[in-house]
Design a protein around this motif. Sequence first.
Motif, PDB file in Angstrom:
ATOM      1  N   ASN A  89       1.046  -1.127   0.342  1.00 47.48           N
ATOM      2  CA  ASN A  89       0.157  -0.240   0.150  1.00 47.48           C
ATOM      3  C   ASN A  89       0.628   1.575  -0.041  1.00 47.48           C
ATOM      4  O   ASN A  89       1.542   1.680   1.079  1.00 47.48           O
ATOM      5  CB  ASN A  89      -0.802   0.675   1.267  1.00 47.48           C
ATOM      6  CG  ASN A  89      -1.649   1.330   1.509  1.00 47.48           C
ATOM      7  OD1 ASN A  89      -1.981   2.305   0.067  1.00 47.48           O
ATOM      8  ND2 ASN A  89      -2.509   1.706   2.381  1.00 47.48           N
TER       9      ASN A  89
ATOM     10  N   GLU B 270       1.580   5.394  -2.195  1.00 49.06           N
ATOM     11  CA  GLU B 270       0.693   6.408  -2.785  1.00 49.06           C
ATOM     12  C   GLU B 270       1.692   7.088  -3.959  1.00 49.06           C
ATOM     13  O   GLU B 270       2.478   6.697  -4.565  1.00 49.06           O
ATOM     14  CB  GLU B 270       0.559   7.248  -1.799  1.00 49.06           C
ATOM     15  CG  GLU B 270      -0.280   7.676  -0.374  1.00 49.06           C
ATOM     16  CD  GLU B 270      -1.360   7.598  -1.059  1.00 49.06           C
ATOM     17  OE1 GLU B 270      -1.679   7.795  -1.656  1.00 49.06           O
ATOM     18  OE2 GLU B 270      -2.002   6.660  -0.146  1.00 49.06           O
TER      19      GLU B 270
ATOM     20  N   LEU C 181       1.732   4.048  -9.556  1.00 48.72           N
ATOM     21  CA  LEU C 181       2.049   4.405  -8.578  1.00 48.72           C
ATOM     22  C   LEU C 181       2.665   5.677  -9.288  1.00 48.72           C
ATOM     23  O   LEU C 181       3.544   6.701  -8.567  1.00 48.72           O
ATOM     24  CB  LEU C 181       3.291   3.584  -7.765  1.00 48.72           C
ATOM     25  CG  LEU C 181       2.533   2.302  -7.207  1.00 48.72           C
ATOM     26  CD1 LEU C 181       3.721   1.220  -7.026  1.00 48.72           C
ATOM     27  CD2 LEU C 181       2.233   2.544  -6.299  1.00 48.72           C
TER      28      LEU C 181
ATOM     29  N   LYS D 140       2.180   9.584 -10.283  1.00 44.82           N
ATOM     30  CA  LYS D 140       1.058  10.312 -10.877  1.00 44.82           C
ATOM     31  C   LYS D 140       1.101  10.918 -12.031  1.00 44.82           C
ATOM     32  O   LYS D 140       2.859  10.883 -13.208  1.00 44.82           O
ATOM     33  CB  LYS D 140       1.145  11.834 -10.151  1.00 44.82           C
ATOM     34  CG  LYS D 140       1.290  11.661  -8.247  1.00 44.82           C
ATOM     35  CD  LYS D 140       1.179  12.886  -7.424  1.00 44.82           C
ATOM     36  CE  LYS D 140       1.531  13.076  -6.183  1.00 44.82           C
ATOM     37  NZ  LYS D 140       1.477  13.737  -5.449  1.00 44.82           N
TER      38      LYS D 140
END
Length: 218
Positions: free
Chosen positions: A111, A113, A142, A144
Amino acid sequence: MDAEFWHSRWAENRIGFHLSDTNPLLIKHWPALQASREDTVLVPMCGKSIDLDWLAQKHENVVGIELSQIAVRAFFSEHLYTPLVVEQGNGNAMYQFDEITIHCGDFFTVNAEPADVVYDRAALIAMPESLRKAYVERLLSLTKPGGRILLVTLDYPQDQMDGPPFSVPEAEVKALFEGCQITHLERDDADETHPRRQRGLTRFAEEVWLIETPALAL
């Protein structure tokens, strides 16, 4: 990913992929990403890489992902860091010290961001061909939108040496990252004195790529 293979490599200290100094290709080409200090940096399959420290001097949030608990603990102990450890279930844990966070767990399920920029020196080339597409899909998830990836690959005749590390030639890089903007930054062809060439490889090269992911449509 063959987790047992990598666990055994770390348990037996067979880590020839680990560099004892900051990777000169990172130092040379990191400016191409035009990353700010506030940008989050992701380092997949980071091991106990010294590159994490170099990146942490330039960025406030450096996030590694590593399968081996031996590698994660070695990174912090060798730097005399005492991390905060947060257990996350299923054998996963998050280690934090100042700018550096390492998620200990499977890259495909941990997990984490999405990051602004990514540094991949030893992750894609650790993947057998059958897993590379899934790896890149996970890596892009993973990253952006509008993010940048500094990717280091190897190019050599795969039939002349077993991996890992595996050969990932230019055509495969372009196919895997289709839809991204791909810039070839460097190719360093080894001469006959290189250890890999001395093992019988007819050619061996490191290549560096800048991968730019599509930005969100307005």
